[in-house]
Design a protein around this motif. Structure first.
Motif, PDB file in Angstrom:
ATOM      1  N   GLN A   1      25.790  73.811 -51.819  1.00 18.50           N
ATOM      2  CA  GLN A   1      25.786  72.508 -52.467  1.00 18.50           C
ATOM      3  C   GLN A   1      25.007  71.481 -51.643  1.00 18.50           C
ATOM      4  O   GLN A   1      24.862  71.625 -50.426  1.00 18.50           O
ATOM      5  N   PRO A   2      24.508  70.410 -52.272  1.00 16.30           N
ATOM      6  CA  PRO A   2      23.824  69.351 -51.516  1.00 16.30           C
ATOM      7  C   PRO A   2      24.721  68.785 -50.419  1.00 16.30           C
ATOM      8  O   PRO A   2      25.904  68.518 -50.654  1.00 16.30           O
ATOM      9  N   GLY A   3      24.170  68.622 -49.224  1.00 13.65           N
ATOM     10  CA  GLY A   3      24.912  68.061 -48.108  1.00 13.65           C
ATOM     11  C   GLY A   3      25.857  69.012 -47.407  1.00 13.65           C
ATOM     12  O   GLY A   3      26.511  68.632 -46.435  1.00 13.65           O
ATOM     13  N   GLU A   4      25.924  70.259 -47.863  1.00 12.93           N
ATOM     14  CA  GLU A   4      26.862  71.235 -47.300  1.00 12.93           C
ATOM     15  C   GLU A   4      26.241  71.996 -46.142  1.00 12.93           C
ATOM     16  O   GLU A   4      25.046  72.292 -46.131  1.00 12.93           O
ATOM     17  N   MET A   5      27.075  72.319 -45.147  1.00  9.05           N
ATOM     18  CA  MET A   5      26.689  73.191 -44.033  1.00  9.05           C
ATOM     19  C   MET A   5      27.389  74.527 -44.256  1.00  9.05           C
ATOM     20  O   MET A   5      28.581  74.674 -43.963  1.00  9.05           O
ATOM     21  N   LEU A   6      26.680  75.511 -44.779  1.00  6.41           N
ATOM     22  CA  LEU A   6      27.255  76.817 -45.091  1.00  6.41           C
ATOM     23  C   LEU A   6      26.800  77.832 -44.054  1.00  6.41           C
ATOM     24  O   LEU A   6      25.600  78.033 -43.854  1.00  6.41           O
ATOM     25  N   ALA A   7      27.754  78.471 -43.380  1.00  5.67           N
ATOM     26  CA  ALA A   7      27.442  79.478 -42.362  1.00  5.67           C
ATOM     27  C   ALA A   7      27.518  80.873 -42.963  1.00  5.67           C
ATOM     28  O   ALA A   7      28.442  81.184 -43.721  1.00  5.67           O
TER      29      ALA A   7
ATOM     30  N   ILE B   1      20.860  67.167 -47.772  1.00  5.14           N
ATOM     31  CA  ILE B   1      20.210  68.476 -47.646  1.00  5.14           C
ATOM     32  C   ILE B   1      21.278  69.566 -47.617  1.00  5.14           C
ATOM     33  O   ILE B   1      22.273  69.461 -46.899  1.00  5.14           O
ATOM     34  N   ALA B   2      21.073  70.606 -48.383  1.00  5.95           N
ATOM     35  CA  ALA B   2      21.919  71.799 -48.301  1.00  5.95           C
ATOM     36  C   ALA B   2      21.434  72.633 -47.119  1.00  5.95           C
ATOM     37  O   ALA B   2      20.236  72.902 -46.996  1.00  5.95           O
ATOM     38  N   VAL B   3      22.354  73.035 -46.246  1.00  5.85           N
ATOM     39  CA  VAL B   3      21.987  73.817 -45.056  1.00  5.85           C
ATOM     40  C   VAL B   3      22.707  75.159 -45.088  1.00  5.85           C
ATOM     41  O   VAL B   3      23.935  75.218 -45.218  1.00  5.85           O
ATOM     42  N   LEU B   4      21.944  76.237 -44.978  1.00  8.93           N
ATOM     43  CA  LEU B   4      22.502  77.580 -44.828  1.00  8.93           C
ATOM     44  C   LEU B   4      22.062  78.091 -43.464  1.00  8.93           C
ATOM     45  O   LEU B   4      20.865  78.119 -43.168  1.00  8.93           O
ATOM     46  N   PHE B   5      23.025  78.470 -42.610  1.00  9.83           N
ATOM     47  CA  PHE B   5      22.641  78.924 -41.281  1.00  9.83           C
ATOM     48  C   PHE B   5      23.393  80.186 -40.891  1.00  9.83           C
ATOM     49  O   PHE B   5      24.534  80.402 -41.296  1.00  9.83           O
TER      50      PHE B   5
END
Length: 252
Positions: free
Chosen positions: A27-33, A196-200
């Motif tokens: 999702q927008p603004g999410e930090m997904l690991a 920003i959607a962030v996938l790390f």
């Protein structure tokens, strides 16, 4: 609407199925690991999302648009930034010039190489570097920077694209613990500011459980758990295949 949707992604290499029907959304603004043991399929997933690999099956959607199989340069144009396990910068160019190159690419003004860089307005690149705490390093060649500073330059290059999605493959690898925490805190702040959607992906569980909004866990190409950090940390199967028994006593 989700910024990124991965739907039933599959990828095999010879007889080995590296990714097996993986689905998730960011999702927008999410930090997904995205975590898991070595060989779990994390980098293969990233490479399918970024266009470096074409899925054998499944779909990738960016803000509802099907981007499955597009080349990395096309994915970049649509607003996807990426950082890599091993930093990718132009070592002979200065920090400022690296960011200027990314800005030129974003604005589609790469007719030549040095002439556009020298003529463009320095202010946008300088402002971005200042936000990342790199203003004092702007004139230094990337080839002589400490590794933690290189990670910040790479993040600046990715952000120069004004991305709606940021893919970060082991962003803190090779960094000292205080540098890791600072970089991820900065990334989380920027994600909120810019939506920003962030996938790390990350192997440092302190980083994951301190900064992720949600956590996905892969094992042998299969998504075995998904949820809030506390949920995932307490999941018996995750402890068995990845976190180890230390998670039961409060460690990672």
């Amino acid at each position: 609407m989700a910024t990124l949707e991965a739907e039933a992604l599959r990828k095999s290499f010879g007889g080995i199925e590296a990714v097996r029907g993986v689905s998730f959304a960011v999702q927008p603004g999410e930090m997904l690991a995205l975590i898991g043991p070595n060989g779990a399929g994390k980098s293969t997933c990233f490479n399918m999302l970024n266009g470096q690999l074409r899925p054998d099956a499944g779909r990738v959607r960016l803000a509802g648009r099907d981007i499955t199989g597009l080349a990395p340069r096309q994915v970049w144009r649509l607003g996807v930034g990426r950082t890599f396990q091993v930093t990718a910068t132009f070592g002979s160019m200065t920090v400022l010039e690296n960011v200027q190159m990314a800005l030129l690419s974003h604005h589609r003004r790469l007719g030549g190489l040095w002439t556009p860089v020298r003529r463009m307005d320095r202010a946008p690149a300088e402002a971005l570097l200042a936000r990342l705490g790199m203003a004092e390093q702007a004139g230094r060649p990337c080839g002589i920077l400490a590794y933690g500073d290189l990670k910040r330059v790479e993040l600046a290059v990715a952000l120069a694209n004004d991305p709606r999605l940021l893919l970060m493959d082991e962003p803190t690898a090779g960094m000292a613990p205080p540098e890791r925490a600072a970089l991820m805190a900065l990334t989380a702040s920027l994600a909120r500011e810019r939506n920003i959607a962030v996938l790390f992906t990350e192997h440092d569980m302190d980083v994951v459980f301190s900064h992720a909004s949600r956590v996905l866990v892969l094992d042998r190409g299969t998504l075995i758990a998904e949820g809030a950090p506390a949920e995932v940390r307490a999941n018996p199967r995750v402890r068995q295949v990845y976190l180890g028994s230390g998670a039961m006593q409060g460690g990672y």
